[in-house]
Every structure is written in structure tokens, then in C-alpha cells.
Write a protein that holds these residues in place. Structure first.
Motif, PDB file in Angstrom:
ATOM      1  N   LEU A   1       0.824  -1.225   0.000  1.00 24.63           N
ATOM      2  CA  LEU A   1       0.000   0.000   0.000  1.00 24.63           C
ATOM      3  C   LEU A   1       0.857   1.275   0.000  1.00 24.63           C
ATOM      4  O   LEU A   1       0.940   1.964  -1.010  1.00 24.63           O
ATOM      5  N   ASP A   2       1.517   1.573   1.148  1.00 25.49           N
ATOM      6  CA  ASP A   2       2.237   2.849   1.272  1.00 25.49           C
ATOM      7  C   ASP A   2       3.340   2.987   0.223  1.00 25.49           C
ATOM      8  O   ASP A   2       4.178   2.103   0.069  1.00 25.49           O
ATOM      9  N   ASN A   3       3.307   4.079  -0.490  1.00 28.76           N
ATOM     10  CA  ASN A   3       4.276   4.386  -1.552  1.00 28.76           C
ATOM     11  C   ASN A   3       4.252   3.388  -2.704  1.00 28.76           C
ATOM     12  O   ASN A   3       5.158   3.366  -3.536  1.00 28.76           O
ATOM     13  N   THR A   4       3.217   2.543  -2.736  1.00 32.91           N
ATOM     14  CA  THR A   4       3.021   1.675  -3.894  1.00 32.91           C
ATOM     15  C   THR A   4       1.654   2.006  -4.509  1.00 32.91           C
ATOM     16  O   THR A   4       1.588   2.561  -5.594  1.00 32.91           O
TER      17      THR A   4
ATOM     18  N   ILE B   1      -7.513 -11.653 -13.167  1.00 37.49           N
ATOM     19  CA  ILE B   1      -6.428 -11.776 -12.194  1.00 37.49           C
ATOM     20  C   ILE B   1      -6.985 -11.398 -10.815  1.00 37.49           C
ATOM     21  O   ILE B   1      -7.702 -10.415 -10.672  1.00 37.49           O
ATOM     22  N   ILE B   2      -6.641 -12.208  -9.820  1.00 34.65           N
ATOM     23  CA  ILE B   2      -7.118 -11.962  -8.464  1.00 34.65           C
ATOM     24  C   ILE B   2      -6.243 -10.880  -7.835  1.00 34.65           C
ATOM     25  O   ILE B   2      -5.020 -10.909  -7.986  1.00 34.65           O
ATOM     26  N   LEU B   3      -6.845  -9.930  -7.148  1.00 35.32           N
ATOM     27  CA  LEU B   3      -6.067  -8.898  -6.470  1.00 35.32           C
ATOM     28  C   LEU B   3      -6.035  -9.165  -4.971  1.00 35.32           C
ATOM     29  O   LEU B   3      -7.012  -9.621  -4.388  1.00 35.32           O
ATOM     30  N   ALA B   4      -4.873  -8.869  -4.373  1.00 39.35           N
ATOM     31  CA  ALA B   4      -4.734  -9.005  -2.929  1.00 39.35           C
ATOM     32  C   ALA B   4      -3.863  -7.866  -2.422  1.00 39.35           C
ATOM     33  O   ALA B   4      -3.158  -7.215  -3.196  1.00 39.35           O
ATOM     34  N   VAL B   5      -3.942  -7.612  -1.126  1.00 38.89           N
ATOM     35  CA  VAL B   5      -3.142  -6.572  -0.489  1.00 38.89           C
ATOM     36  C   VAL B   5      -2.280  -7.205   0.585  1.00 38.89           C
ATOM     37  O   VAL B   5      -2.738  -8.080   1.322  1.00 38.89           O
ATOM     38  N   CYS B   6      -1.011  -6.795   0.642  1.00 41.40           N
ATOM     39  CA  CYS B   6      -0.115  -7.258   1.699  1.00 41.40           C
ATOM     40  C   CYS B   6       0.702  -6.053   2.155  1.00 41.40           C
ATOM     41  O   CYS B   6       1.557  -5.569   1.414  1.00 41.40           O
ATOM     42  N   SER B   7       0.395  -5.540   3.336  1.00 35.54           N
ATOM     43  CA  SER B   7       0.980  -4.273   3.763  1.00 35.54           C
ATOM     44  C   SER B   7       1.216  -4.268   5.266  1.00 35.54           C
ATOM     45  O   SER B   7       0.431  -4.842   6.022  1.00 35.54           O
ATOM     46  N   LYS B   8       2.297  -3.614   5.683  1.00 33.65           N
ATOM     47  CA  LYS B   8       2.507  -3.420   7.120  1.00 33.65           C
ATOM     48  C   LYS B   8       1.743  -2.169   7.510  1.00 33.65           C
ATOM     49  O   LYS B   8       2.185  -1.051   7.227  1.00 33.65           O
ATOM     50  N   ASN B   9       0.589  -2.369   8.090  1.00 33.53           N
ATOM     51  CA  ASN B   9      -0.308  -1.261   8.373  1.00 33.53           C
ATOM     52  C   ASN B   9      -1.305  -1.673   9.438  1.00 33.53           C
ATOM     53  O   ASN B   9      -1.502  -2.865   9.680  1.00 33.53           O
TER      54      ASN B   9
ATOM     55  N   ASP C   1       7.328  -1.231  -3.182  1.00 34.22           N
ATOM     56  CA  ASP C   1       8.334  -0.218  -3.519  1.00 34.22           C
ATOM     57  C   ASP C   1       9.607  -0.383  -2.685  1.00 34.22           C
ATOM     58  O   ASP C   1      10.642   0.180  -3.016  1.00 34.22           O
ATOM     59  N   ASN C   2       9.518  -1.147  -1.598  1.00 34.81           N
ATOM     60  CA  ASN C   2      10.636  -1.229  -0.656  1.00 34.81           C
ATOM     61  C   ASN C   2      11.611  -2.349  -1.038  1.00 34.81           C
ATOM     62  O   ASN C   2      11.264  -3.527  -0.988  1.00 34.81           O
ATOM     63  N   PRO C   3      12.852  -1.972  -1.418  1.00 34.83           N
ATOM     64  CA  PRO C   3      13.806  -2.999  -1.877  1.00 34.83           C
ATOM     65  C   PRO C   3      14.126  -4.046  -0.817  1.00 34.83           C
ATOM     66  O   PRO C   3      14.437  -5.191  -1.152  1.00 34.83           O
ATOM     67  N   ILE C   4      14.025  -3.671   0.456  1.00 34.25           N
ATOM     68  CA  ILE C   4      14.340  -4.638   1.516  1.00 34.25           C
ATOM     69  C   ILE C   4      13.255  -5.706   1.595  1.00 34.25           C
ATOM     70  O   ILE C   4      13.541  -6.901   1.700  1.00 34.25           O
ATOM     71  N   GLU C   5      12.003  -5.264   1.502  1.00 30.01           N
ATOM     72  CA  GLU C   5      10.899  -6.235   1.493  1.00 30.01           C
ATOM     73  C   GLU C   5      11.004  -7.148   0.267  1.00 30.01           C
ATOM     74  O   GLU C   5      10.765  -8.351   0.345  1.00 30.01           O
ATOM     75  N   ARG C   6      11.352  -6.551  -0.865  1.00 35.82           N
ATOM     76  CA  ARG C   6      11.470  -7.353  -2.094  1.00 35.82           C
ATOM     77  C   ARG C   6      12.532  -8.429  -1.923  1.00 35.82           C
ATOM     78  O   ARG C   6      12.317  -9.603  -2.247  1.00 35.82           O
TER      79      ARG C   6
ATOM     80  N   GLU D   1      11.366  -5.999  -9.811  1.00 38.01           N
ATOM     81  CA  GLU D   1      12.185  -4.874  -9.401  1.00 38.01           C
ATOM     82  C   GLU D   1      11.423  -3.625  -9.833  1.00 38.01           C
ATOM     83  O   GLU D   1      10.931  -3.568 -10.955  1.00 38.01           O
ATOM     84  N   LEU D   2      11.265  -2.652  -8.949  1.00 41.31           N
ATOM     85  CA  LEU D   2      10.572  -1.425  -9.353  1.00 41.31           C
ATOM     86  C   LEU D   2      11.584  -0.302  -9.478  1.00 41.31           C
ATOM     87  O   LEU D   2      12.530  -0.223  -8.686  1.00 41.31           O
ATOM     88  N   PRO D   3      11.402   0.599 -10.452  1.00 43.42           N
ATOM     89  CA  PRO D   3      12.299   1.757 -10.532  1.00 43.42           C
ATOM     90  C   PRO D   3      12.016   2.696  -9.358  1.00 43.42           C
ATOM     91  O   PRO D   3      10.993   2.579  -8.693  1.00 43.42           O
ATOM     92  N   LYS D   4      12.906   3.620  -9.100  1.00 40.41           N
ATOM     93  CA  LYS D   4      12.705   4.564  -7.984  1.00 40.41           C
ATOM     94  C   LYS D   4      11.474   5.427  -8.219  1.00 40.41           C
ATOM     95  O   LYS D   4      10.770   5.789  -7.291  1.00 40.41           O
ATOM     96  N   ASP D   5      11.237   5.765  -9.493  1.00 36.73           N
ATOM     97  CA  ASP D   5      10.183   6.712  -9.822  1.00 36.73           C
ATOM     98  C   ASP D   5       8.837   5.993 -10.011  1.00 36.73           C
ATOM     99  O   ASP D   5       8.700   5.163 -10.913  1.00 36.73           O
ATOM    100  N   PRO D   6       7.831   6.309  -9.184  1.00 36.27           N
ATOM    101  CA  PRO D   6       6.521   5.640  -9.324  1.00 36.27           C
ATOM    102  C   PRO D   6       5.874   5.874 -10.690  1.00 36.27           C
ATOM    103  O   PRO D   6       4.961   5.137 -11.071  1.00 36.27           O
TER     104      PRO D   6
END
Lengths: 630, 80
Positions: A274-277, A318-326, A381-386, A400-405
């Protein structure tokens, strides 16, 4: 291939893969390396290491023979194809036909195709070869006639490949290379080189769709990347390569995706952080009014573009799901109350917002949706989580996501995780179907007993032979189903069509209805003449995991038995072939009343079962019957 | 770049292309001197060299390099 993570020290990684113990371990390491961003020389090197291991059978990989047939030079594509296959857990043995000999290769009785007996034939032809020369002055009607004939001439080739070698055909679209003759005006001139090939591709797409030939749409990829990314006049002049060697890794990836899709191995579920994604900012800190989303902000629009892409994927199945630290309440509130949210809470089939480890959450999401973790794509968006997910759950695809959303949606689309070769009514309604399953579960929890639940569902099965309109869904179901799958045999659409038409076979389909609606086409049984006298063999039986525990397997067997008797059979025989995923039906045949043919069973856990039809009384279920409309 | 440096780089690139770590190149080396260096691998090698040095050969360069020395000279000329 921006969505693949970079590799730190390729040479070292390749050496360490090469020194892994068993061939199986080597293959695993090489496949891991293939899931990184590699240049074309690195691809060559990896391919060479792969050749040292071989393409014989290996656990967790599917071996397939691939023939490249075409009118230009194609062997520069081989390494890219093999390495991309490895990325998709496919071991391709690739052979290329002789330059310019495609008609003879396909039609003659003594060609390399007959000897090689490929599983897949890729037809990669140049437009000039197919069209011949067409004058610039050709009228629209003349161009139409040429295009009709050109595509019409391909159809017997497709048919010959299917009939002679039993291979599946994949047809590459034609690169639209030009040149401009007038300029922008070319688009209005039917006989201009650009317009001509565009017309050819349009007609090809229609015909291929009608003939169930999957396309490898190189033309569209070239529109995306630009002609220079794919075509180099020097290599055309020097070696008649219409696709330059540097493009081979991406070409291979496009090819492997289509093959994987045909075999039901595409991803099924998009899991979003969620956040920043999905929005800019951190909702726990910034509050629901503080997050950046939507109109009025370029960054907000970028996140909205990712939501739009996700929504489009949802609409195609395609099935959508959310996985977020929130905090779950805060996260859900954004979906319900933020005016700019394009994704609604009802679009999300599994919602994991908590403070636990994301790998554990992803495993739980897969379990809840009854799919494998190898069906998940996780966007964060978080490289550590990835990195954490790649390490903990290597089967999950983590782009891998680029820095720019601004580029999130584009990179995700480029990654091609959701490649398909069909689009069925079940796809269109998937999120609905899952939502109704939740209602059924709720009904189960308030039912007094299982019996009450099953009676209360008011179920009916609509059944019949597999008809032409069912082929796409039946093929998809057989290839995607891993749990309730007795033999895990995979079939192409052509093969299913062949079985459905054969007098030796029965291909049956089952659709389950209940008070909550139509579950769709959820089970199929393929019966073939058995080696045993007077017997039919259950070659394949699959059922969607969404309808487990509803007695459908028993009612389906009642119907199968009647159909088999009608076919003149006195017995049914069936194999159970164990895999890592189908243990759930280990006792299926015994429970129905089949007897083991060899009570000791085979060493690999396979078992063969037999049912005497004269003695089979049928099993009473809570499912009413309806014949499928013809 | 000295001709010797370029020669060393070329040997490395050719080694990666052919999967052979023990390749030695001299100015006078021609394709037939090197095992497996066929016309197919030659194109791959050309492409890899272009990438490495960020240069582009012409179609006639590709067709007519008489020996490795000519490639070295052309690279020095193009990167000079």
C-alpha cells in the motif's frame, strides 16, 4: 528487462552454480541466475552452462522440444529461448530449420520436423516472403486479396504441423519495418510497405484466433521498444537475421511466456503493497487525507496509474490481494473512504494489513485463495521487502521497481506475468466467484450440519460432452488445476478438441450451480479406450478447488458411469499419479468404490484402479442434474 | 588505449563468446586459427565488441576485417 533484479557478480555466480553438486542442484542455481537481468553475452554464457547440465528430465522442470521454423536466420535466438525457458522452469531443447526452407520443412515427409518430433513449432516468417511483391499502386481491394491469400496459405502449414508432428504451433507476427515512402501519408495508402504489413498482421490475428493458434506478437513489442531495439540492417544484410542477436534474450522471454501460458503456468494473483506503492506517502503517519493519490498531483496520478493497471487485470480475471505493514482498520478505510481510490475494497479478494512478516502473509494469502505461492506476483516499492520475499519465497514473482513511481505500471506490464492464450467467462467473473465463495463459507458456518449446508445450497450440475464453445475453458482448467488432478497430464486446445471428436473418447464437462449463482465450468473428465478389454480409462479428471467438499466428484462419477455404460464399457480404469500438489485426492478412487488393480501399488506411488460398472450402484448426493443445452 | 590493451580485451570478449578462457590473440590471428570461431559466433563477437567499446562497425568492416589486427586498429580509430 527492467523488472528482473540485477546480478552483482555474474561470473562468480555462474561459477558457483557450475560447482553445485548434483545436476538437479545445478539446474536450480542456473534457473535462479536466469531470473536476473542479463545481457546477451551473459545469456550466452548461462546457456553454455545449461548445455553442460542437459535438458533431460528434472524435478520441477518441464522438458519440451522446440523447433524454430522460418524464412530468415533464426539460430541467434536459441540461447535466449533456452535461458528464458529456464526462468519459467521449462527445459527447451531447441532446433532450428534450414534457412528459407520453411514450406519444405513443414510439408515434406522427410524433413527435420518429422525426425525431431517437436512439442512446439514457432513459425517466424518475414513479411516479404509471405506477401510477395505488391505494388505501391495496389488498391484496397487488391491489398485485401493479397493479404487474404497470404494468411490463407499459412493455415495449411499450421494444420500440417499439427497433424504430422502433433506439435502446438506458435505464430510470430510480422515486424512492421517500413520504410516510409511518403511519410505520415503512408497510413492512407493500402499498398505502402507499412500499411501492407499492418494489414497482414490484423488479418493474421483474426485467423489465428479462429484457428486457436497463439501469437507471439513481436510487431507490438517492436512498437513498444522501437525498430532499432530489434532490427539492425547490418545483420540483415550480412546474415539475414531479421531479429538482431542482442534482442534474443527478450525474444526468448516473450516466447517462454506464451508457452508457459499455454501450460497454465502464468501467474494468477497480483499482491500489492500500500504505502508508496498504491498511493504516495505512509497512511499511518500522514492520515487518510495526507496520502498522495490522484488528480492534481503528478505523483498521485502515477500511483493511480498502477491502480488502473491492477483494476484492468482484475477485470480480465487476475485476483487482487493486499499485503501491507499497516493498521488494518486504517488501511481498509482508505479503500472505503478515499475519493480518489480507483480500487475498491470489493476488488481485493484477500486483504492482509498487519505488522507481521510479509512472507508469512503471502503464504497465508495463497492458502486463503487456494492457489500456490508460485501463482503470486508481489509488488512493493521497498527494496528490503522485495529482497526478503525473493529469499524466503523464491517461487513468488517480485518485480524490481524503478525509484520513480511514474514507471511502476509500465514495468509491471512489461514483466508479462499474466500472459494468457484464452479469455473465458470464468476469467471475467473470477472476483465475483471468489466473493460468492465467501458467502458460501459464511452460510456453512451458520449451518447446523454438513448435510444441512449441502441441502441448503440447492445445487445443480449442468453436464454434457465438451462442445466447441467449452474448449478454451476446459483446456485452461486442465492446465491450471494442480490439486484435484488425477494424472496431471497437460493438453493443448487441439488435443482436447481431438479427444472431444474421437469415437474412442468421451470428454465430459461439469458446471455447478447453487443458490449463490453459477460456479462456472469447474470439472472435466477425459475418458479414452483402455488397454483392458471392454473398459474405458479415466485419462484425466480435474476439478476446481473452489468446489471441493460439495459432493460434485460423486455426482460427476455417477454421470461418468452412465456415459461409460452408454458407450458400451463394462469397467472403468483410472490411474492416480501423485505429485507434490495432489495429495488431497489420494483416496479419491477408493472412496468412490474403485478397487486397486495391484494392491501393492507401484514404487513411485502411482496406483491403478478399476470399477466394475455392473456392480456400481451410484452414490446419492445433494446435487440435482441438468443436461447442458446443445 | 594501446593496441595491447585492446588485444587483451578482445581475447576476453572472444573467450566469453566462445566459452573458452584460454584464448590468445595476436594481430595476425584469423578466424580459422581459433576453434569454434565460425561465422555465427563471429557476429556475436562483433556485437559484444561494439557494446564493450560503445562503437559501431560498418557493414563493410564486419564483412572485411582480414585479421584481428585490423579489428584492433578500427577500434582505436573509432574510440580515438
Amino acid at each position: 528487462m527492467e523488472w528482473l533484479p540485477a546480478v552483482e557478480n555474474f561470473r562468480q555466480a555462474l561459477q558457483s552454480a557450475g560447482s553445485a553438486g548434483s545436476p538437479q542442484a545445478k539446474l536450480g542455481e542456473l534457473a535462479h541466475l536466469a531470473r536476473h537481468r542479463l545481457g546477451f553475452i551473459e545469456t550466452l554464457q548461462l546457456d553454455r552452462a545449461l548445455a553442460g547440465v542437459g535438458t533431460a528430465k528434472a524435478d520441477g522442470f518441464t522438458s519440451l522440444r522446440v523447433a524454430l521454423v522460418g524464412s530468415a536466420t533464426l539460430n541467434q535466438l536459441e540461447p535466449g529461448i533456452r535461458v528464458a525457458g529456464l526462468r519459467h522452469r521449462l527445459l527447451f531443447e531447441v532446433k532450428t530449420g534450414s534457412y528459407g526452407q520453411y514450406r519444405q520443412e513443414i510439408l515434406s515427409a522427410s524433413s527435420f520436423l518429422r525426425e525431431f518430433t517437436p512439442d512446439i513449432v514457432l513459425l517466424s516468417l518475414t513479411a516479404s516472403d509471405v506477401l510477395g511483391s505488391v505494388p505501391l499502386t495496389a488498391s484496397a481491394a487488391e491489398v485485401d486479396a493479397v493479404v487474404t491469400k497470404s494468411v490463407g496459405d499459412l493455415q495449411p502449414l499450421w494444420r500440417a504441423i499439427r497433424e504430422n508432428s502433433g506439435a502446438a504451433v506458435i505464430q510470430q507476427t510480422f515486424p512492421e519495418l517500413g520504410p516510409f515512402i511518403f511519410g505520415s501519408f503512408d497510413r492512407t495508402i493500402p499498398g505502402s510497405p507499412l500499411r501492407l504489413v499492418a494489414c497482414l498482421n490484423e488479418r493474421l490475428a483474426e485467423t489465428a484466433r479462429d484457428d486457436n493458434v497463439p501469437l507471439l506478437d513481436l510487431a507490438t513489442q517492436i512498437h513498444r521498444d522501437g525498430i532499432d531495439a530489434w532490427f539492425d540492417a547490418r545483420h540483415w544484410l550480412h546474415a539475414k537475421q531479421e531479429i538482431k542477436p542482442e534482442a534474443a534474450p527478450l525474444f526468448g522471454e516473450l516466447f517462454a511466456r506464451v508457452v508457459a501460458a499455454q501450460r497454465g503456468a502464468s501467474r494468477k494473483c497480483l499482491v500489492l503493497d500500500l504505502d508508496n506503492t498504491l498511493w504516495g506517502g505512509v497512511i499511518g503517519d500522514d492520515g487518510i487525507d495526507g496520502i498522495v493519490l490522484g488528480q492534481g498531483s503528478a505523483v498521485g496520478e502515477a500511483h493511480l496509474a498502477l491502480q488502473r493497471y491492477a483494476k484492468q487485470q482484475k477485470e480480465r480475471g487476475i485476483i487482487l490481494a493486499v499485503c501491507s505493514k499497516n493498521d488494518p482498520a486504517v488501511a481498509e478505510r482508505a479503500f472505503r473512504e478515499h475519493p480518489e481510490m480507483l480500487l475498491k475494497r470489493s476488488d481485493i479478494s484477500a486483504f492482509a494489513a498487519n505488522w507481521e512478516d510479509k512472507a508469512a502473509n503471502l503464504a497465508r494469502i495463497a492458502k486463503e485463495l487456494n492457489i500456490g505461492v508460485d501463482s503470486l506476483v508481489f509488488v512493493d516499492d521497498n527494496p528490503i521487502e522485495r529482497a526478503r520475499i525473493r529469499q524466503a519465497l523464491p517461487a513468488v514473482a517480485v518485480p524490481e521497481l524503478p525509484k520513480d513511481p511514474a514507471y511502476y505500471a509500465r514495468v509491471l506490464a512489461d514483466a508479462g506475468y499474466f500472459e494468457a492464450v484464452s479469455f473465458t467467462p470464468e476469467d471475467r467473473e473470477r472476483t465475483e466467484l471468489i466473493a460468492r465463495d465467501a458467502e458460501r463459507s459464511a452460510f456453512l458456518s451458520v449451518s447446523q450440519s454438513m448435510d444441512d449446508f449441502l441441502r441448503g445450497l440447492e445445487m445443480a450440475v449442468v453436464h454434457g460432452p465438451v462442445a466447441k464453445g467449452d474448449l478454451a475453458r476446459v483446456t485452461q482448467l486442465i492446465n491450471k488445476t494442480n490439486q484435484f488432478n488425477t494424472t496431471t497430464r497437460r493438453y493443448t486446445l487441439d488435443e482436447i478438441a481431438g479427444k472431444a471428436a474421437s469415437p474412442d473418447c468421451l470428454a465430459l464437462q461439469f458446471r455447478l450451480l447453487d443458490r449463490y449463482g453459477d460456479n462456472g465450468l469447474v470439472s472435466t473428465v477425459i475418458l479414452n479406450r483402455a488397454p483392458e478389454p471392454q473398459a474405458l480409462e479415466i485419462e484425466s479428471w480435474v476439478m476446481s478447488c473452489r468446489v471441493f467438499g460439495r459432493e460434485l466428484e460423486f455426482e460427476a462419477m455417477n454421470i461418468v458411469v452412465e456415459a461409460a455404460r452408454h458407450h458400451g464399457a463394462g469397467a472403468l480404469v483410472a490411474d492416480y499419479i501423485p505429485t507434490t500438489k495432489n495429495a488431497i485426492i489420494k483416496g479419491l478412487y477408493q472412496e468412490i468404490g474403485f478397487a486397486p488393480v495391484d494392491p501393492a501399488g507401484a514404487e513411485d506411488g502411482r496406483s491403478r484402479w478399476q470399477l466394475d460398472l455392473a456392480a456400481y450402484a451410484g452414490r446419492k448426493t445433494h446435487i440435482a442434474r441438468r443436461e447442458a443445452p446443445r | 588505449m594501446t593496441p595491447e590493451t585492446v588485444l587483451g580485451e578482445l581475447a576476453g570478449i572472444l573467450g566469453d563468446t566462445l566459452g573458452n578462457d584460454s584464448i590468445k590473440l595476436a594481430r595476425s590471428t584469423v578466424r580459422s586459427d581459433i576453434h569454434d570461431w565460425d561465422s555465427f559466433n563471429y557476429i556475436l563477437f562483433m556485437v559484444a565488441v561494439e557494446k564493450k567499446f560503445a562503437i559501431k562497425f560498418t557493414v563493410s568492416d564486419i564483412e572485411e576485417f582480414p585479421n584481428v589486427g585490423a579489428i584492433v586498429d578500427k577500434i582505436i580509430d573509432l574510440t580515438g
